[in-house]
Scaffold this motif. Structure first.
Motif, mmCIF file in Angstrom:
data_model
loop_
_atom_site.group_PDB
_atom_site.id
_atom_site.type_symbol
_atom_site.label_atom_id
_atom_site.label_comp_id
_atom_site.label_asym_id
_atom_site.label_seq_id
_atom_site.Cartn_x
_atom_site.Cartn_y
_atom_site.Cartn_z
ATOM 1 N N VAL A 1 5.746 51.966 116.589
ATOM 2 C CA VAL A 1 4.511 51.629 117.588
ATOM 3 C C VAL A 1 4.424 52.814 118.667
ATOM 4 O O VAL A 1 5.142 53.417 118.823
ATOM 5 C CB VAL A 1 4.595 50.408 118.597
ATOM 6 N N ASP A 2 3.121 52.968 118.909
ATOM 7 C CA ASP A 2 2.781 54.156 119.942
ATOM 8 C C ASP A 2 2.866 53.635 121.507
ATOM 9 O O ASP A 2 3.280 52.580 121.492
ATOM 10 C CB ASP A 2 1.367 54.654 119.630
ATOM 11 N N VAL A 3 2.518 54.569 122.275
ATOM 12 C CA VAL A 3 2.619 54.338 123.676
ATOM 13 C C VAL A 3 2.116 52.976 124.084
ATOM 14 O O VAL A 3 2.330 52.101 125.075
ATOM 15 C CB VAL A 3 2.120 55.378 124.730
ATOM 16 N N ALA A 4 0.785 52.650 123.567
ATOM 17 C CA ALA A 4 -0.120 51.703 123.747
ATOM 18 C C ALA A 4 0.255 50.454 123.002
ATOM 19 O O ALA A 4 -0.438 49.428 123.304
ATOM 20 C CB ALA A 4 -1.420 51.871 123.372
ATOM 21 N N GLY A 5 1.549 50.357 122.412
ATOM 22 C CA GLY A 5 1.856 49.309 121.647
ATOM 23 C C GLY A 5 1.262 49.078 120.381
ATOM 24 O O GLY A 5 1.367 47.893 119.507
ATOM 25 N N ARG A 6 0.502 49.872 119.799
ATOM 26 C CA ARG A 6 -0.194 49.587 118.488
ATOM 27 C C ARG A 6 0.633 50.039 117.527
ATOM 28 O O ARG A 6 1.269 51.115 117.381
ATOM 29 C CB ARG A 6 -1.387 50.520 118.669
ATOM 30 N N ASP A 7 0.527 49.299 116.277
ATOM 31 C CA ASP A 7 1.186 49.602 115.107
ATOM 32 C C ASP A 7 0.897 50.957 114.521
ATOM 33 O O ASP A 7 -0.279 51.303 114.436
ATOM 34 C CB ASP A 7 1.361 48.524 114.167
ATOM 35 N N LEU A 8 2.045 51.674 113.835
ATOM 36 C CA LEU A 8 1.545 53.063 113.355
ATOM 37 C C LEU A 8 2.094 52.855 111.724
ATOM 38 O O LEU A 8 2.849 52.049 111.557
ATOM 39 C CB LEU A 8 2.497 54.188 113.810
ATOM 40 N N ALA A 9 1.618 53.755 111.171
ATOM 41 C CA ALA A 9 2.026 53.861 109.643
ATOM 42 C C ALA A 9 3.404 54.308 109.608
ATOM 43 O O ALA A 9 3.945 54.783 110.638
ATOM 44 C CB ALA A 9 0.971 54.570 108.881
ATOM 45 N N ASP B 1 4.701 56.486 107.698
ATOM 46 C CA ASP B 1 4.795 57.914 107.710
ATOM 47 C C ASP B 1 4.215 58.544 109.011
ATOM 48 O O ASP B 1 4.000 59.865 108.903
ATOM 49 C CB ASP B 1 4.344 58.613 106.401
ATOM 50 N N ALA B 2 4.132 57.741 110.128
ATOM 51 C CA ALA B 2 3.484 58.460 111.265
ATOM 52 C C ALA B 2 4.347 59.615 111.966
ATOM 53 O O ALA B 2 5.586 59.513 111.761
ATOM 54 C CB ALA B 2 3.522 57.283 112.388
ATOM 55 N N PRO B 3 3.761 60.667 112.347
ATOM 56 C CA PRO B 3 4.564 61.787 112.820
ATOM 57 C C PRO B 3 5.413 61.394 113.993
ATOM 58 O O PRO B 3 5.032 60.345 114.863
ATOM 59 C CB PRO B 3 3.470 62.918 113.335
ATOM 60 N N ALA B 4 6.568 61.873 114.234
ATOM 61 C CA ALA B 4 7.705 61.647 115.143
ATOM 62 C C ALA B 4 6.965 61.481 116.772
ATOM 63 O O ALA B 4 7.244 60.595 117.536
ATOM 64 C CB ALA B 4 8.785 62.208 115.219
ATOM 65 N N ASP B 5 6.158 62.591 116.928
ATOM 66 C CA ASP B 5 5.627 62.630 118.209
ATOM 67 C C ASP B 5 4.674 61.627 118.577
ATOM 68 O O ASP B 5 4.277 61.508 119.950
ATOM 69 C CB ASP B 5 5.132 64.018 118.500
ATOM 70 N N LYS B 6 4.147 60.891 117.492
ATOM 71 C CA LYS B 6 3.149 59.834 117.925
ATOM 72 C C LYS B 6 3.786 58.460 118.092
ATOM 73 O O LYS B 6 3.592 57.714 118.686
ATOM 74 C CB LYS B 6 2.316 59.631 116.754
ATOM 75 N N VAL B 7 4.970 58.486 117.676
ATOM 76 C CA VAL B 7 6.001 57.040 117.621
ATOM 77 C C VAL B 7 6.782 57.132 119.121
ATOM 78 O O VAL B 7 7.460 57.859 119.433
ATOM 79 C CB VAL B 7 7.008 57.223 116.447
ATOM 80 N N ALA B 8 6.150 56.086 119.812
ATOM 81 C CA ALA B 8 6.878 55.800 121.291
ATOM 82 C C ALA B 8 8.019 54.977 121.186
ATOM 83 O O ALA B 8 9.098 55.056 121.505
ATOM 84 C CB ALA B 8 5.828 55.088 121.902
ATOM 85 N N PHE B 9 8.078 54.138 119.943
ATOM 86 C CA PHE B 9 8.887 52.962 119.791
ATOM 87 C C PHE B 9 9.110 52.707 118.424
ATOM 88 O O PHE B 9 8.118 52.644 117.658
ATOM 89 C CB PHE B 9 8.919 51.851 120.765
ATOM 90 N N SER B 10 10.473 52.671 117.937
ATOM 91 C CA SER B 10 10.601 51.964 116.455
ATOM 92 C C SER B 10 11.474 50.654 116.793
ATOM 93 O O SER B 10 12.258 50.578 117.620
ATOM 94 C CB SER B 10 11.536 52.836 115.915
ATOM 95 N N VAL B 11 10.952 49.566 115.998
ATOM 96 C CA VAL B 11 11.290 48.252 116.272
ATOM 97 C C VAL B 11 11.959 47.874 114.999
ATOM 98 O O VAL B 11 11.378 47.713 113.898
ATOM 99 C CB VAL B 11 10.295 47.172 116.555
ATOM 100 N N TYR B 12 13.379 47.599 115.136
ATOM 101 C CA TYR B 12 14.219 47.181 114.162
ATOM 102 C C TYR B 12 14.341 45.639 113.903
ATOM 103 O O TYR B 12 14.914 45.207 115.059
ATOM 104 C CB TYR B 12 15.580 47.829 113.954
ATOM 105 N N GLU B 13 13.834 44.983 113.027
ATOM 106 C CA GLU B 13 14.082 43.628 113.084
ATOM 107 C C GLU B 13 15.111 43.020 111.937
ATOM 108 O O GLU B 13 15.005 43.510 110.729
ATOM 109 C CB GLU B 13 12.802 42.941 112.717
ATOM 110 N N LEU B 14 16.258 42.486 112.332
ATOM 111 C CA LEU B 14 17.234 42.046 111.316
ATOM 112 C C LEU B 14 17.195 40.544 111.291
ATOM 113 O O LEU B 14 17.347 39.961 112.496
ATOM 114 C CB LEU B 14 18.462 42.605 112.068
ATOM 115 N N ARG B 15 17.444 40.204 109.945
ATOM 116 C CA ARG B 15 17.569 38.731 110.055
ATOM 117 C C ARG B 15 18.921 38.627 109.147
ATOM 118 O O ARG B 15 19.034 39.160 108.062
ATOM 119 C CB ARG B 15 16.619 38.071 109.212
ATOM 120 N N ILE B 16 19.958 37.659 109.837
ATOM 121 C CA ILE B 16 21.149 37.541 109.167
ATOM 122 C C ILE B 16 21.307 36.322 108.337
ATOM 123 O O ILE B 16 20.507 35.393 108.415
ATOM 124 C CB ILE B 16 22.479 37.539 110.395
ATOM 125 N N LYS B 17 22.234 36.392 107.254
ATOM 126 C CA LYS B 17 22.254 35.324 106.459
ATOM 127 C C LYS B 17 22.763 34.020 107.220
ATOM 128 O O LYS B 17 23.581 34.157 108.213
ATOM 129 C CB LYS B 17 23.329 35.573 105.430
#
Lengths: 325, 731
Positions: free
Chosen positions: B110-118, B120-136
């Motif tokens: 997501v970018d600074v505004a919280g919008r989802d990015l592709a 392959d979005a360039p690293a400088d555009k990515v404000a946050f990466s969100v990892y979602e994990l679901r356990i067994k």
């Protein structure tokens, strides 16, 4: 005797303080609290903040001996030396830097150390004294000559060789006992046979020669001539009269080490996988664990003092001429 | 007197008889306990059981997953705890697969505004990466008193001063145990523990730069930690970057784009820790008895720690609550032929128990391995010739002796590099000037690493042409992978450039024939080292000889370990030995060792050479956020080229590990990164038992010989004594 012992105990206090002071000074000459922190925190990704926090948490952020910034008595008490030493003198050993309770650790390691050291000590004493008396009994015969040659040969071989050679021959080639390891209870016997056997053999050369010299010197005294003149057999003369009168020099060397038996042996325990106290101090020095080093040096000094006192007491028991006043 | 003596001797005779009885009984007892073999170091009841026997030489310092950061601790922890992800056991390059997680994490940028990015979005555009994990679901913890409850559902051991009771000395003294299901909250709890002020997690600083709110949490907890003995309830503190979505799902929000975060999720820093365990161990009286989470881990993995004596033995036993996991069915092409797919789909673990015995010395360990009492062994220099033979084509195999015992050899290149570093802050060897660069290149050519590997390592090393080890993305083999500043490609192999060329470079650097062209003084290079023991002398002599080839003098500045570390931190060393063991199998974990921000003298980071190059840094920022592929390879190639050109290191070698296994061990495949490997292994216990019996029959004649020898000594002595006494009597 009681007054003498109390006096000796009183002397022990400044000695222990001195030893503690020396240990402290020597340790911190080589290791700074920062070094200790780095060693404990690991070698990867250690930050200055983590080091500062570790020191503060364990009280290593204070000055070593003198806190100029503090007021009054706190100049002395608000120091690493004071904080780390006082509790030790009331036998509160605290925790090792890895968090484990030192007293518990010593308690659990003391047993295995003693399980080797005590039988080695007793058997070696019995074997070497008997062997030395035997050599004196057959003095100036071929048996004496070859016995002394054997002793010189035995004392010329390094302790490490006995261990490696013993393990190779008895455990690897003959497969009679496990090479190394340890189990609690009666199972420990199987693991102790080899280290005890090697320990005894390794000590025969030096001790036999030492005792032989003592017995020869004692054998030339007037009372021995009188005993022989009375018609006593040579065995009775040596094993009853000479042995008893030679006790003072024997006890001087022997009793002092009795309390130290708890401390274990580094090499033997390391090669035979015995979980004893022998390696505790060395491991603590390698890990720069000051808490353990100071406790082990303190206990070592204490046991040494106890050994010297026991020696004095033993003199009184074996020689009625001696009084401890 | 004579009567007294007779009595005395009679007493002695009785004592001797008693001693004989004692010794005879002890002997019979020992023999009875020994069975067919006498030298078995393990209890007889363990014979024929599916137990794997291995050893450890250094006692683990920490078993708390938030603190532990060393290989010897990992061999325990990875069997006990389950991270969300793990590496595939058979596939190479190392491939991440789910462990406790149901699938690999869904990563959203997501970018600074919280919008989802592709994706392959360039690293400088990515404000946050969100990892979602679901356990067994339905994963259960090992049985543990922290979970024990009475019939009414009340905890039996929490919030009660039970540990203060005298009879409680170890964990097994708690009569009741219980379990509960693993939930996402346990993973979140452990992430919060990274910030715990008393736990000193080694990755706190690193993760504070990534996990949103971790730095703030760490500060809040430090402020709250006034009473050092009180338990800190982490659930009362918020960590905005980590949230529980539902019972089995959690989300981690990290700053920027950091693809290597997935690999951190396969490490023990991110395993689940149940809050009950933390509360249980925090109770009064526990720590005094060494009952802490640091010594008694509580996990959901295939094994649990049942015996914890770091001086003698650590025992892991099958976790009865482990759900079971299928053995992999895919691997590398040669795996099927090696029998590594034979157990495809079968439920793991196969081994019931793992016994780690503390062996401090190599000789007893090796001999016990040969007797069948250890299932695996490394190959030390002392026993290399006994264990390994090298063919005419430099092919390595086990010796005939090992072959006869059914021992197999497995070799692998470890993701570890060892190098000799130049301090780039040093005015003589450091800096970016052309002159000093040529000096470093000349020394790099002169120091013949192939010779070092041959002499000191018995060939157990792969010469390094760059920082990235074989087996990792970015490593190139053959001609494309050589360091052209040190090697030429000749006859289908890399050949070190001639010493004459090194001398030429040295002359161009201003040191013709090893002397400063301006002053005429000989060039002296200082080696700063803590290795000054007898065993290290030969290696230092060897290095001296290497530099002497180009007439450079080496001065060894040996100090103790602490002072050496000080020099490294202050940046006052000149030439030094160093190494790096990978955290995770990604080239970034080696390339970051040259990043300016990591300069040891500046930030106490891991860039020991204090190398600084803005062009390299820019490429590093780019490569760390890129997925593997041709584009990333191209950037890595450029970075490696810069490093080879600048030569801040004499690229040394990558460790080649040799491991020996008895024929009864199945499914062993080398791979240092796969630390939770015991669940895959199987043992043919019957075959092992038969071999042990065949190899360890006691040889009894020496006992008889000893008795005979003693008799030979005693008999003439007794005879001589009798003769003497008789002679005295006749006098």
């Amino acid at each position: 005797m009681l007054a003498y012992l109390i006096r000796r105990l009183a002397y022990a206090i400044p000695i222990l303080i001195g030893v503690n002071l020396l240990t402290f000074a020597l340790f911190f000459v080589v290791n700074t609290p920062d070094d200790m922190a780095r060693m404990q925190l690991g070698i990867k990704r250690v930050t200055p903040e983590a080091i500062a926090h570790w020191k503060a948490e364990r009280g290593y952020d204070k000055p070593l001996f003198w806190n100029a910034a503090a007021e009054g008595g706190k100049r002395l008490s608000e120091t690493i030396f004071f904080a780390k030493s006082v509790r030790m003198f009331v036998f509160d050993f605290g925790r090792a830097e890895d968090g484990r309770d030192i007293a518990e650790e010593i308690k659990s390691r003391m047993g295995p150390s003693l399980a080797i050291a005590a039988p080695v000590f007793l058997l070696e004493l019995a074997v070497t004294i008997s062997f030395a008396l035997l050599l004196v009994l057959f003095r100036a015969t071929r048996l004496d000559f070859w016995g002394v040659v054997l002793c010189v040969a035995l004392m010329s071989i390094s302790g490490m060789f006995y261990i490696i050679g013993g393990q190779f021959l008895i455990s690897k080639i003959w497969r009679l006992v496990p090479i190394s390891g340890y189990q609690e209870g009666v199972d420990a016997l199987r693991f102790l046979v080899l280290p005890v056997f090697i320990g005894v053999i390794a000590g025969i050369g030096t001790n036999t020669r030492w005792y032989r010299t003592i017995f020869i010197e004692e054998g030339g005294r007037d009372y021995v001539r009188t005993a022989r003149a009375k018609g006593l057999s040579e065995a009775a003369v040596l094993f009853v009269h000479v042995l008893r009168n030679a006790m003072i020099p024997i006890l001087t060397g022997v009793v002092v080490v009795i309390p130290m038996l708890f401390m274990g042996s580094l090499l033997t325990e390391s090669f035979f996988g015995i979980p004893g106290l022998g390696s505790y101090t060395i491991e603590a020095i390698s890990a720069q664990d000051f808490s353990v080093v100071r406790v082990m040096v303190f206990i070592g000094s204490l046991l040494y003092i106890a050994g010297l006192m026991l020696t004095d007491i033993s003199y009184v028991l074996v020689d009625p001429r001696i009084r401890l006043d | 007197m004579r009567v007294w003596l007779i009595k005395r001797l009679g007493g002695v005779a009785r004592s001797v008889a008693a001693v004989r009885v004692v010794f005879l009984s002890a002997g019979l007892f020992l023999l009875a306990g020994c069975g067919e073999v006498w030298n078995n170091p393990y209890p007889p009841q363990d014979s024929g059981r599916g137990i794997f026997y291995t050893s450890f030489d250094t006692r683990p310092k920490h078993l708390d997953p938030v603190q532990s950061y060393s290989e010897n601790e990992a061999s325990f922890l990875f069997q006990i705890y389950e991270p969300p992800l793990q590496y595939h056991y058979l596939k190479r390059p190392y491939t991440l697969i789910p462990a406790a997680a149901q699938a690999l994490p869904k990563v959203r940028f997501v970018d600074v505004a919280g919008r989802d990015l592709a994706e392959d979005a360039p690293a400088d555009k990515v404000a946050f990466s969100v990892y979602e994990l679901r356990i067994k679901p339905d994963i259960l913890y090992q049985p543990h008193p922290a979970f024990a409850k009475d019939a009414a559902g009340r905890s039996l051991y929490l919030d009660r001063p039970i540990a203060e009771r005298r009879e409680i000395t170890k964990l097994a003294d708690f009569q009741h145990t219980g379990t509960r299901e693993l939930t996402a909250a346990d993973y979140v709890y452990q992430i919060k523990r990274l910030a715990h002020p008393r736990l000193h997690s080694p990755i706190l600083e690193l993760m504070s730069d990534y996990i949103v709110g971790l730095k703030e949490l760490s500060q809040s907890l430090r402020q709250a930690d006034s009473d050092k003995s009180a338990w800190i309830d982490l659930d009362r503190y918020a960590l905005p970057g980590v949230e529980i979505i539902d019972r089995y799902t959690y989300r981690i929000r990290i700053k920027g784009k950091y693809p290597q975060f997935s690999q951190w999720l396969a490490m023990t820093f991110f395993v689940p820790v149940p809050v009950e365990a933390d509360r249980f161990y925090a109770q009064a009286g526990m720590a005094e008895k060494n009952l802490t989470l640091d010594w008694y881990p509580v996990g959901t993995g295939p094994y649990m720690l049942t015996e914890n004596d770091p001086n003698a033995r650590m025992v892991l036993e099958r976790n009865p609550n482990f759900r079971g996991e299928p053995y992999p069915c895919e691997g590398e092409p040669e795996d099927a032929g090696a029998g590594l797919l034979a157990d495809c789909g079968k439920t793991m673990p196969f081994i019931d128990k793992i016994v780690f015995v503390r062996e401090r010395e190599a000789i007893p360990y090796w001999n016990k391995f040969l007797q069948g009492y250890y299932d695996a062994s490394g190959v030390a220099s002392d026993n290399f010739d006994q264990a390994v033979q090298i063919g005419s084509q430099a092919d390595v195999s086990v010796s005939e002796e090992m072959k006869a015992r059914g021992i197999q050899l497995l070799t692998s290149v470890a993701p570890t590099n060892r190098y000799t570093g130049f301090n780039m802050l040093d005015p003589v060897v450091g800096g970016s000037s052309e002159k000093n660069r040529k000096l470093r290149q000349a020394i790099s050519i002169a120091v013949d690493e192939e010779e070092y590997i041959s002499i000191f390592l018995n060939g157990r090393g792969v010469p390094a042409h760059g920082p990235i080890p074989p087996g990792l993305f970015g490593y190139k083999e053959g001609r494309a992978g050589i360091n052209p500043y040190v090697y030429d490609w000749a006859g289908n192999e890399a050949r070190r450039k001639p010493v004459a060329y090194a001398r030429q470079l040295l002359a161009e650097a201003g040191y013709p024939d090893g002397r400063d062209a301006r002053t005429g003084q000989p060039l002296v290079i200082n080696l700063d080292t803590a290795a000054a023991g007898i065993g290290d002398k030969s290696q230092i002599d060897w290095l001296n000889k290497q530099l002497a080839k180009i007439d450079v003098q080496l001065v060894v500045r040996a100090t103790d370990y602490n002072r050496f570390q000080d020099k490294m931190r202050l940046g006052t060393a000149q030439l030094f030995f160093w190494g790096w063991n990978a955290d995770y199998p990604d080239p970034e974990n080696f390339l970051f060792l040259f990043q300016s921000q990591q300069a040891k003298a500046k930030t106490m980071g891991e860039n020991a050479a204090n190398y600084q190059n803005p062009q390299y840094d820019a490429l590093y920022d780019k490569v760390k956020a890129m997925p593997d592929g041709p584009a990333r390879q191209a950037v890595i190639d450029s970075m490696v080229e810069i490093l080879r050109h600048d030569s801040p290191w004499i690229f040394g070698y990558f460790d080649k590990e040799y491991a020996l296994f008895h024929g009864w061990v199945k499914n062993e495949k080398p791979g240092k990164i796969i630390r939770g490997r015991f669940k895959y292994l199987a043992i043919d216990a019957a075959a092992r038992e038969a071999r042990r019996r065949a190899w360890n029959r006691p040889v009894l004649w020496p006992l008889a010989a000893m008795v005979l020898l003693l008799a030979l000594f005693v008999a003439p002595a007794a005879s001589l004594y009798r003769r003497r006494e008789r002679a005295r009597g006749t006098d």
